[in-house]
Design an enzyme around this catalytic site. Structure first.
Site, PDB file in Angstrom:
ATOM      1  N   CYS A   1       0.810  -1.210   0.000  1.00 44.51           N
ATOM      2  CA  CYS A   1       0.000   0.000   0.000  1.00 44.51           C
ATOM      3  C   CYS A   1       0.845   1.262   0.000  1.00 44.51           C
ATOM      4  CB  CYS A   1      -0.907   0.048   1.243  1.00 44.51           C
ATOM      5  SG  CYS A   1      -2.010  -1.349   1.399  1.00 44.51           S
TER       6      CYS A   1
ATOM      7  N   GLY B   1       1.059   0.070  -5.045  1.00 46.16           N
ATOM      8  CA  GLY B   1      -0.222  -0.633  -5.105  1.00 46.16           C
ATOM      9  C   GLY B   1      -0.965  -0.282  -6.373  1.00 46.16           C
TER      10      GLY B   1
ATOM     11  N   ASN C   1      -0.853   1.321   5.670  1.00 42.66           N
ATOM     12  CA  ASN C   1       0.204   0.588   4.986  1.00 42.66           C
ATOM     13  C   ASN C   1       0.901  -0.281   6.014  1.00 42.66           C
ATOM     14  OD1 ASN C   1       2.327  -0.306   3.357  1.00 42.66           O
ATOM     15  ND2 ASN C   1       3.568   1.492   3.829  1.00 42.66           N
ATOM     16  N   GLY C   2       0.860  -1.595   5.829  1.00 40.86           N
ATOM     17  CA  GLY C   2       1.499  -2.491   6.768  1.00 40.86           C
ATOM     18  C   GLY C   2       0.678  -3.736   6.986  1.00 40.86           C
TER      19      GLY C   2
ATOM     20  N   TYR D   1      14.263  -2.472  -3.070  1.00 43.59           N
ATOM     21  CA  TYR D   1      13.277  -2.555  -4.153  1.00 43.59           C
ATOM     22  C   TYR D   1      12.047  -1.677  -3.998  1.00 43.59           C
ATOM     23  CZ  TYR D   1       9.854  -4.620  -7.349  1.00 43.59           C
ATOM     24  OH  TYR D   1       8.914  -4.802  -8.318  1.00 43.59           O
TER      25      TYR D   1
END
Length: 495
Positions: free
Chosen positions: A25, A51, A126-127, A266
């Site tokens: 996300c 995302g 996010n997570g 990345y």
């Protein structure tokens, strides 16, 4: 934001998807701007790499909340004046989602919204919460009704059940019960709140655009709207932006910082600052370290585009071997949901990459990539480079072997699908079809990121996918493995 069973996640089997980890996300929020929603849409564009399955925006004009959530890319969902004009207000938050196993469900698209006794609240996450299944079961047992399969909804129910008075105290009360990695943007009445978990695993930055305050997953999202980077939200910090100003709370117990080191490898865009470091430069340093650790005689250094480019540049500069774009990527291929025939299936890699024969023919090639996950795409790339005439291929990977799954918000295969968890380096080289294979060491990666060895680095990073050292308890995964807990989620497909 993830499915409540991260331990059982697997990559899409779509043969046209790249064989990479996927960050789940991206979040963006802005306070105090008359065109808040338009700025959120721009910010989400910059965070599209985090995302691609769905996106959503919730705004507030001081009286009412407005929401638009949809499946697909940001540019497909927020591309008309009709939609943007409906998202009124001077505060807005947005979210990009990358789906996990199972169907992409509209009811899982964030930001999630709920009505409370104090008013409305929207949240983007996010997570991953590593005890979400345990909490969800308890909440269902006491009568809570869930509308999604997202672990983010657990936070909403915990806020609703809290006996505290203020929004921030309810939020603190809720987060005190969760485990895992999270960065949150929260919109509640006339305030914007940014939160980061006590370990700081997932990123969250703070920016300023005139008098407006912004929270975003990465600094590249600040750049696209012309905002200035102010600082990172600190691990365990809650930043509240409201009409009277900005407040910072640190209600959680101090814990060792464990920022995700794979952000440098990345996930983050190369033009972002991550924990104060330029991601592009870090990737070049990792490539240079790789050249020192794993030298080999060759004619050309070739990156696997696009994520392998900075590492390959660093390797080439350190080794003195020329850098060439021996593989050309087609940037106009998106995800596809067709089911190709077996004949087309093995050609899928050529939709995204093609060998540049002039740069490869009769050459000893050093092929640089950022990581190997399952190895399926690596094998296809190697075959393509050989077909273009390379006489030797030496693969160099700008991260250590990925031996363990991530449970902190990354779409990752189970461990039995990870190539490095099943084979040693020599066996992996034979399976992929290269003349030699080498990975940068964990110590070397730390040296490139922090200038110190892993044992001496401060702060430390979360490197669980390489080391198996998980800094946050894996309550749900352990309960699933020992059979004491079963998945209680029932998927209903939106049609």
């Amino acid at each position: 934001m993830t499915h409540p069973m991260p331990a059982l996640m697997a990559f899409s089997q779509n043969p046209l998807d790249s064989d990479k980890f996927h960050e789940e996300c991206g979040v963006f929020g802005i306070y105090g701007h008359p065109d808040a929603s338009a700025h959120v849409a721009l910010g989400l564009h910059a965070l599209q790499h985090r995302g691609q399955e769905a996106s959503g925006i919730v705004s507030h004009d001081g009286h009412m909340f407005f929401s638009h959530r949809a499946l697909g890319l940001v540019g497909d969902n927020f591309n008309s004046p009709e939609i943007m004009n409906k998202l009124k207000g001077h505060i807005a938050i947005g979210h990009n989602r990358y789906s996990t196993t199972g169907d992409t469900l509209l009811r899982n698209v964030q930001p999630l919204f709920g009505d409370f006794s104090f008013g409305g609240l929207a949240i983007g996450h996010n997570g991953n919460l590593t005890n979400a299944m345990k909490l969800r079961k308890h909440l269902i047992d006491i009568g809570c009704l869930f509308q999604s399969t997202s672990d983010t909804e657990v936070i909403i129910h915990l806020i609703a059940l809290s006996k505290q008075a203020s929004v921030e105290d309810r939020l603190i009360d809720a987060l005190a019960r969760v485990e895992g990695a999270y960065s949150l943007v929260v919109l509640a009445n006339d305030r914007l709140i940014g939160v980061r978990d006590p370990y700081g695993v997932r990123p969250l930055v703070m920016g300023k655009l005139g008098d407006s305050i912004i929270f975003a997953s990465e600094t590249c999202a600040l750049d696209i709207v012309g905002a200035d980077y102010v600082r990172d939200v600190e691990p365990g910090e809650i930043v509240i932006v409201e009409p009277t100003g900005i407040r910072s709370l640190r209600p959680f117990q101090n814990t060792p910082k464990r920022f995700c080191i794979f952000e440098y490898v990345y996930f983050s865009r190369p033009d972002s600052l991550s924990e104060g470091l330029n991601v592009y430069q870090v990737r070049q340093r990792i490539g240079a370290q790789l050249a020192r650790e794993a030298p080999v005689e060759a004619d050309v250094v070739v990156p696997v585009p696009d994520s392998g480019i900075p590492g390959a540049l660093g390797y080439a500069k350190e080794s003195g071997i020329p850098f060439e774009l021996g593989i050309i990527r087609n940037h106009y291929v998106g995800r596809t949901f067709i089911e190709p025939s077996d004949h087309v299936r093995h050609l899928g890699v050529k939709l995204k990459h093609n060998g540049n024969r002039t740069m490869l023919e009769n050459k000893r090639v050093i092929l640089v990539d950022d990581s190997i996950v399952r190895g399926t795409t690596s094998k296809k790339i190697v075959n393509m480079v050989r077909d273009a005439g390379a006489v030797e291929i030496h693969m160099r990977i700008a991260s250590p072997p990925t031996t363990h799954s991530c449970f902190y918000g990354v779409d990752t295969p189970t461990r039995d699908q990870l190539l490095a968890a099943r084979y040693n380096v020599k066996e992996m080289a034979e399976l992929i079809g290269v003349d030699s294979l080498a990975f940068v060491s964990i110590d070397g990666m730390y040296q490139a990121v922090s200038g110190k060895s892993r044992n001496n680095a401060s702060p430390q990073y979360c490197d669980a996918c390489f080391s198996g050292n998980y800094p946050i308890p894996l309550t749900d995964a352990e309960n699933v493995m020992n059979g004491s807990q079963k998945d209680i989620v029932s998927d209903v497909v939106d049609v």
